[in-house]
Design an enzyme around this catalytic site. Sequence first.
Site, PDB file in Angstrom:
ATOM      1  CD  GLU A 207      -5.791   5.626   0.627  1.00 51.37           C
ATOM      2  OE1 GLU A 207      -4.926   6.485   0.881  1.00 51.37           O
ATOM      3  OE2 GLU A 207      -5.788   4.509   1.167  1.00 51.37           O
TER       4      GLU A 207
ATOM      5  CG  HIS B  18       0.181   6.204  -0.527  1.00 47.44           C
ATOM      6  ND1 HIS B  18      -0.823   6.999  -1.045  1.00 47.44           N
ATOM      7  CD2 HIS B  18      -0.409   5.482   0.468  1.00 47.44           C
ATOM      8  CE1 HIS B  18      -1.965   6.772  -0.383  1.00 47.44           C
ATOM      9  NE2 HIS B  18      -1.740   5.839   0.528  1.00 47.44           N
TER      10      HIS B  18
ATOM     11  CG  HIS C 260      -1.845   1.142   1.341  1.00 50.80           C
ATOM     12  ND1 HIS C 260      -3.147   1.075   0.928  1.00 50.80           N
ATOM     13  CD2 HIS C 260      -1.662   2.396   1.806  1.00 50.80           C
ATOM     14  CE1 HIS C 260      -3.739   2.255   1.133  1.00 50.80           C
ATOM     15  NE2 HIS C 260      -2.850   3.073   1.676  1.00 50.80           N
ATOM     16  CD  GLU C 261       1.551   3.615   3.732  1.00 50.05           C
ATOM     17  OE1 GLU C 261       1.771   4.718   3.194  1.00 50.05           O
ATOM     18  OE2 GLU C 261       0.479   3.356   4.334  1.00 50.05           O
TER      19      GLU C 261
HETATM   20 ZN    ZN Z   1      -3.191   5.166   1.964  1.00 56.47          ZN
END
Ligand code: ZN
Length: 499
Positions: free
Chosen positions: A294, A268, A264-265
Amino acid sequence: MKRLKEILSNIQKLESAASVLHWDQETHMPEGGGAFRAEQLAYLALIKHRMVTGRELRDELIRHIDYDSGKIVNITLSRDEKRLVSLVRKDLKKLTALPDRFVETMSRHVSNSQQAWIKARKNKDFSAFAPYLEKMIELKKQEAEYYGYEDKPYDALLDEFEPGMTTERVAALFGELKPRLTGLVERLQRKDPADRKILEQKFDTGEQWAFGMKIAEAIGLDLQRARQDVSAHPFTIGFHPDDVRITTRLNEDDLLSGLFSTIHESGHAIYEQGLSKEYYGTPLGQSASFGIHESQSRLWENMIGRSREFWSYALPLLQTHFPKLKEAGLEDWYRMINVVRPSLIRVEADEVTYSLHIMLRFDIESRMINEDMKVDDLPGLWNAKVQEYLGIKPKNDAEGVLQDVHWSMGGIGYFPSYAMGNLYAAQIFGQAQKAIPDLLERTAAGDFLPLKTWLNKEVHLQGRRYDPEDLVKVITGKALSADPFMDYLEEKYGEIYHL
Ligand code: ZN
């Protein structure tokens, strides 16, 4: 124009220095350093505020655009440059819309209210937090008036997170989503979840770290320009496209949480690394919105990271780090990482039920701002909404209305971005599959470069050239809709659970 870009770039350098200090505070700073760090950050914020609101920037800006009317006065500007100066004006207007006294009152109230929230949550006692929330709502209503809006006051707050979004638009999108999503969750609940026994053992955190880093690098995180550290809550912070930091949290009892958090990170961070260096510090070198940010993390975490193709590549690799998972077959593993169950805590929710948590929060917070709502009614309303959306009931306020930090810190208007991120991600991912017809085969082969390169060009390099909803339209040729997300979920989970 060159001078304007220079000033903006200098402001961003200062801002990024503050970000380094923030990052350090969450990762390496000794506990005793807290008070001095707060002083450092407050002073840097003050200098930045002076630079942003100072004469130099404004004088340079009004050579290109009329500050009051927003009319472009420099007719030699390109389309990009017009957009750039319009956004700088918009940001500056917002920054100067709040009187100093209001900013001070708000900042004091945020610290008090956060402390009250921490205590109230610990004691599972909403009534101790209620007066702080009441004051916060009052202040946020005032803030909306300072910013101004066309239709509803909540629109002014939403604009901070999703430029161009309105209460009405979010309600329409969530209205499309609700029947299909609650229907899907109901059907899935009648099915047996996968047996996850094999995950109920200890997993060495050093091995978890090593595997996570391999995956981060494989999907396209450039480790020459990024690093990962450990923090209490995972986050990503970019100082510059050439220096981006992510954090993770590893737990030997929970293999999946640390792993998916790293993916997830990384999503980003890949966005941050893909931003334009040429436009550093200007709106064209910034991310389009919280929701678009997101969308990038969720696309990698869910649409890639929870796909069968991804694990046909990654499972053998995971098994070299954890030979005790040798028994797990691809199909079992795929079902194990895609279990759907309504739960009470938003941050632990799966990819199907997650948006329901957001929708109920949006219902409540938009009413807090747009209508006159009694704060004392909140726990009851919250519990009724959880029942309505998820079919379950919180036992106490700590796992109910008090679970999130957002309202205590004044982040009203933030929640919708999380669910918008899912909608953006699905629509963008659908387009990526058209543009790269063998995307899933490539994924199964561990080749993520075509997708990363496509996202760089279509999403990251665009910066804030378009408001988020327009950006999705430019990329996909279609208006934003909840359908691609629901089609994706129904197809994926319909197949896994034979619906
Ligand atoms: Zn996030």
